[in-house]
Motif scaffolding. Structure first.
Motif, PDB file in Angstrom:
ATOM      1  N   LYS A 150      -1.906  -4.201   8.151  1.00 24.73           N
ATOM      2  CA  LYS A 150      -2.005  -5.624   8.445  1.00 24.73           C
ATOM      3  C   LYS A 150      -0.620  -6.225   8.673  1.00 24.73           C
ATOM      4  CE  LYS A 150      -6.091  -5.964   5.490  1.00 24.73           C
ATOM      5  NZ  LYS A 150      -6.645  -6.562   4.245  1.00 24.73           N
ATOM      6  N   PRO A 151      -0.518  -7.218   9.547  1.00 23.38           N
ATOM      7  CA  PRO A 151       0.779  -7.871   9.791  1.00 23.38           C
ATOM      8  C   PRO A 151       1.387  -8.397   8.498  1.00 23.38           C
ATOM      9  CG  PRO A 151      -0.804  -8.535  11.450  1.00 23.38           C
ATOM     10  CD  PRO A 151      -1.577  -7.750  10.426  1.00 23.38           C
ATOM     11  N   GLY A 152       2.654  -8.077   8.298  1.00 25.74           N
ATOM     12  CA  GLY A 152       3.371  -8.539   7.118  1.00 25.74           C
ATOM     13  C   GLY A 152       3.219  -7.658   5.903  1.00 25.74           C
ATOM     14  N   SER A 153       2.320  -6.680   5.934  1.00 21.65           N
ATOM     15  CA  SER A 153       2.122  -5.776   4.803  1.00 21.65           C
ATOM     16  C   SER A 153       3.142  -4.647   4.839  1.00 21.65           C
ATOM     17  CB  SER A 153       0.708  -5.187   4.815  1.00 21.65           C
ATOM     18  OG  SER A 153      -0.261  -6.186   4.627  1.00 21.65           O
ATOM     19  N   THR A 154       3.634  -4.274   3.675  1.00 23.21           N
ATOM     20  CA  THR A 154       4.583  -3.166   3.580  1.00 23.21           C
ATOM     21  C   THR A 154       3.847  -1.918   3.123  1.00 23.21           C
ATOM     22  OG1 THR A 154       6.432  -4.645   3.082  1.00 23.21           O
ATOM     23  CG2 THR A 154       6.691  -2.325   2.474  1.00 23.21           C
ATOM     24  N   ILE A 155       3.920  -0.874   3.933  1.00 18.27           N
ATOM     25  CA  ILE A 155       3.222   0.386   3.682  1.00 18.27           C
ATOM     26  C   ILE A 155       4.256   1.474   3.468  1.00 18.27           C
ATOM     27  CG2 ILE A 155       1.385   1.900   4.470  1.00 18.27           C
ATOM     28  CD1 ILE A 155       0.608  -1.081   4.468  1.00 18.27           C
ATOM     29  N   ALA A 156       4.261   2.079   2.296  1.00 12.16           N
ATOM     30  CA  ALA A 156       5.197   3.173   2.022  1.00 12.16           C
ATOM     31  C   ALA A 156       4.477   4.505   2.150  1.00 12.16           C
ATOM     32  CB  ALA A 156       5.794   3.037   0.627  1.00 12.16           C
TER      33      ALA A 156
ATOM     34  N   THR B  79       0.849  -1.194   0.000  1.00 13.40           N
ATOM     35  CA  THR B  79       0.000   0.000   0.000  1.00 13.40           C
ATOM     36  C   THR B  79       0.878   1.236   0.000  1.00 13.40           C
ATOM     37  OG1 THR B  79      -1.733  -1.141   1.258  1.00 13.40           O
ATOM     38  CG2 THR B  79      -1.807   1.263   1.226  1.00 13.40           C
ATOM     39  N   LEU B  80       0.560   2.176  -0.874  1.00 17.10           N
ATOM     40  CA  LEU B  80       1.337   3.412  -0.962  1.00 17.10           C
ATOM     41  C   LEU B  80       0.471   4.571  -0.484  1.00 17.10           C
ATOM     42  CD1 LEU B  80       4.008   4.695  -1.862  1.00 17.10           C
ATOM     43  CD2 LEU B  80       2.997   5.032  -4.116  1.00 17.10           C
ATOM     44  N   LEU B  81       0.871   5.171   0.640  1.00  9.75           N
ATOM     45  CA  LEU B  81       0.160   6.306   1.193  1.00  9.75           C
ATOM     46  C   LEU B  81       0.714   7.588   0.564  1.00  9.75           C
ATOM     47  CD1 LEU B  81       0.047   5.348   4.991  1.00  9.75           C
ATOM     48  CD2 LEU B  81      -1.579   4.763   3.176  1.00  9.75           C
ATOM     49  N   VAL B  82      -0.090   8.228  -0.267  1.00 12.68           N
ATOM     50  CA  VAL B  82       0.283   9.495  -0.891  1.00 12.68           C
ATOM     51  C   VAL B  82      -0.186  10.612   0.041  1.00 12.68           C
ATOM     52  CG1 VAL B  82      -0.030  11.005  -2.884  1.00 12.68           C
ATOM     53  CG2 VAL B  82       0.103   8.510  -3.200  1.00 12.68           C
ATOM     54  N   VAL B  83       0.768  11.320   0.624  1.00  8.29           N
ATOM     55  CA  VAL B  83       0.455  12.289   1.675  1.00  8.29           C
ATOM     56  C   VAL B  83       0.509  13.715   1.133  1.00  8.29           C
ATOM     57  CG1 VAL B  83       1.079  13.119   3.974  1.00  8.29           C
ATOM     58  CG2 VAL B  83       1.409  10.712   3.391  1.00  8.29           C
ATOM     59  N   CYS B  84      -0.538  14.471   1.404  1.00  9.72           N
ATOM     60  CA  CYS B  84      -0.592  15.885   1.027  1.00  9.72           C
ATOM     61  C   CYS B  84      -1.223  16.643   2.186  1.00  9.72           C
ATOM     62  CB  CYS B  84      -1.425  16.067  -0.243  1.00  9.72           C
ATOM     63  SG  CYS B  84      -1.522  17.778  -0.821  1.00  9.72           S
ATOM     64  N   ALA B  85      -0.631  17.755   2.566  1.00  6.32           N
ATOM     65  CA  ALA B  85      -1.125  18.524   3.711  1.00  6.32           C
ATOM     66  C   ALA B  85      -2.281  19.426   3.311  1.00  6.32           C
ATOM     67  CB  ALA B  85       0.005  19.357   4.304  1.00  6.32           C
ATOM     68  N   LEU B  86      -3.178  19.636   4.250  1.00  2.92           N
ATOM     69  CA  LEU B  86      -4.323  20.518   4.025  1.00  2.92           C
ATOM     70  C   LEU B  86      -3.983  21.959   4.410  1.00  2.92           C
ATOM     71  CD1 LEU B  86      -7.177  18.180   5.298  1.00  2.92           C
ATOM     72  CD2 LEU B  86      -6.915  19.086   2.978  1.00  2.92           C
TER      73      LEU B  86
ATOM     74  N   MET C 227       7.612   2.129   5.408  1.00  2.00           N
ATOM     75  CA  MET C 227       8.734   2.654   4.639  1.00  2.00           C
ATOM     76  C   MET C 227       8.593   4.167   4.541  1.00  2.00           C
ATOM     77  SD  MET C 227       9.876   1.928   0.668  1.00  2.00           S
ATOM     78  CE  MET C 227       9.899   0.147   0.899  1.00  2.00           C
ATOM     79  N   ASP C 228       9.576   4.862   5.078  1.00  2.00           N
ATOM     80  CA  ASP C 228       9.601   6.319   4.971  1.00  2.00           C
ATOM     81  C   ASP C 228      10.521   6.699   3.826  1.00  2.00           C
ATOM     82  OD1 ASP C 228       9.112   8.952   5.471  1.00  2.00           O
ATOM     83  OD2 ASP C 228      10.426   9.098   7.202  1.00  2.00           O
ATOM     84  N   THR C 229      10.225   7.816   3.187  1.00  5.03           N
ATOM     85  CA  THR C 229      11.081   8.307   2.106  1.00  5.03           C
ATOM     86  C   THR C 229      11.317   9.791   2.312  1.00  5.03           C
ATOM     87  OG1 THR C 229       9.221   8.870   0.643  1.00  5.03           O
ATOM     88  CG2 THR C 229      10.108   6.633   0.471  1.00  5.03           C
ATOM     89  N   PRO C 230      12.451  10.322   1.854  1.00  4.20           N
ATOM     90  CA  PRO C 230      12.673  11.771   1.955  1.00  4.20           C
ATOM     91  C   PRO C 230      11.623  12.527   1.156  1.00  4.20           C
ATOM     92  CG  PRO C 230      14.708  10.612   1.432  1.00  4.20           C
ATOM     93  CD  PRO C 230      13.594   9.626   1.254  1.00  4.20           C
ATOM     94  N   GLY C 231      11.256  13.700   1.625  1.00  2.00           N
ATOM     95  CA  GLY C 231      10.341  14.529   0.855  1.00  2.00           C
ATOM     96  C   GLY C 231      10.963  14.894  -0.481  1.00  2.00           C
ATOM     97  N   MET C 232      10.188  14.735  -1.541  1.00  4.18           N
ATOM     98  CA  MET C 232      10.723  14.986  -2.878  1.00  4.18           C
ATOM     99  C   MET C 232      10.337  16.371  -3.369  1.00  4.18           C
ATOM    100  SD  MET C 232      10.228  11.288  -4.745  1.00  4.18           S
ATOM    101  CE  MET C 232       8.694  10.860  -3.941  1.00  4.18           C
ATOM    102  N   ARG C 233      11.329  17.115  -3.828  1.00  2.49           N
ATOM    103  CA  ARG C 233      11.049  18.437  -4.375  1.00  2.49           C
ATOM    104  C   ARG C 233      10.276  18.328  -5.678  1.00  2.49           C
ATOM    105  NH1 ARG C 233      16.199  19.058  -2.166  1.00  2.49           N
ATOM    106  NH2 ARG C 233      17.250  18.539  -4.129  1.00  2.49           N
TER     107      ARG C 233
END
Length: 374
Positions: A210-216, A132-139, A269-275
């Motif tokens: 869920k256990p065993g699931s990879t969430i980015a 699952t890929l969480l696409v994060v955007c601030a309000l 999985m955390d990633t650096p903020g991308m410009r």
């Protein structure tokens, strides 16, 4: 380089020894391992962090640093062949050392890819084997529908399931309206508004963890990714630097990708903020992210319709009637042109590489290990 390894006190919330199961190992990966393990003495491990050409991995006996073998480096056809965070690899532990040599990468089930920064045409694996890929955007002032669309293109193309998280909901007075706007721009994609700082809406994410699931978790700098991860992990695992809410300015402190388990049993999985997110060969993702426009295009009179001014264009008709957002159509056109331009550049670069290799009498290969290029 110090990889902050501690084999006696691994990165576990309860202090237990890390095992492959805690990082997502299951029957599928066991089968892949048996199929692709051609050399004796190799054991499976997962890449949990990357620092230039060095890696941190976790194997059954704990954490180790690792680097690819000389043979691996020589035979790699492109930078995308090198290990990335989230990859399952086959390694040779070095006796008496907290180091291993990576000999192979097991086939990826998914991979989020972008074009590496700079003028050269190279792909960069942001993360591999993501469920699952969480696409994060601030309000806040960072809210941007077009930016969300770009991330969703990469998400759909990766093979992971995208989810849009609108953070800092406590700072926005138009939460419902913005959720509706994102849902219109992201057909079929779950959209949640949360405030990690206030604990608002976090319970909505339980179904993904869920256990065993990879969430980015991915998004621009300052959208609250580290605060969110800290909330889900139950500790201050990621350092957070303040962002001025008046103009959404500030710099995020995450500087590398990292994989770690959280109390629910999921692996984050955390990633650096991308410009910027420069897309890479994302035609399939484009079709998924703009499925509404693709459906309209199927009704156009001409199969090669560019949706500009052609007669019988169902897409233009929908835009003129207000059924299709004109800004969304403009974004679709711009992205289509971008991907076509990238394909031409990649094809040209490939031809030059093949020509050079032919003169030297050797097959094209990568020049060296992949490096993080922010």
């Amino acid at each position: 380089m110090n990889l902050n390894l501690n084999l006696n006190q691994p990165h576990q919330p309860d202090g237990t020894t890390p095992t492959l199961e805690l990082y997502g190992w299951n029957a599928y990966w066991q089968q892949q391992c048996e199929t692709h393990r051609h050399e004796s003495g190799l054991v499976p491990a997962r890449v949990t962090a990357q620092y230039s050409h060095l890696y941190r991995i976790v194997a059954e006996d704990g954490e180790r640093s690792a680097e690819v073998s000389g043979k691996f480096q020589y035979e790699a056809a492109s930078r995308g062949d090198f290990p990335a965070v989230g990859d399952w690899v086959l390694v040779q532990p070095l006796a008496g050392e907290a180091r291993s040599i990576i000999h192979a990468v097991l086939p990826r089930r998914s991979a989020m890819i972008r074009k590496a920064a700079g003028p050269s045409v190279h792909e960069q694996i942001i993360g591999a084997n993501i469920d699952t890929l969480l696409v994060v955007c601030a309000l806040n002032d960072d809210f941007n529908l077009r930016k969300i669309e770009r991330y969703l293109i990469a998400a759909w193309d990766s093979g992971a399931s995208p989810v849009v998280l609108l953070t800092k909901a406590d700072l926005c007075e138009e939460v419902d309206a913005r959720i509706a706007a994102v849902e219109a721009a992201a057909p079929g994609v779950p959209v949640h508004a949360v405030s990690a700082l206030q604990g608002q809406g976090i319970e909505q994410l339980a179904g993904y963890l869920k256990p065993g699931s990879t969430i980015a978790v991915t998004g621009s700098s300052g959208v609250g990714k580290s605060t969110l991860l800290n909330s889900l992990a139950g500790d201050e695992r990621q350092r957070v630097q303040g962002i001025r809410e008046s103009d959404a300015r500030g710099r995020h402190t995450t500087t590398h990708r990292e994989l770690f388990p959280i109390p629910s049993g999921a692996i984050m999985m955390d990633t650096p903020g991308m410009r910027e997110l420069a897309l890479w060969e994302a035609e399939d993702g484009l079709q998924e992210a703009f499925a509404d426009i693709e459906a309209l295009a199927a009704e156009c009179r001409f199969r090669d319709c560019r949706h500009e001014g052609e007669a019988g264009c169902a897409v233009r008709e929908a835009a003129d009637e207000g059924v299709l957002d004109a800004k969304r159509l403009a974004s679709y056109r711009k992205t289509s042109r971008e991907l076509a331009h990238l394909a031409r550049k990649e094809n040209s670069a490939s031809k030059r590489q093949q020509k050079t290799a032919s003169k030297r009498g050797a097959a094209p290969r990568a020049r060296g290990p992949i490096a993080w290029e922010e």
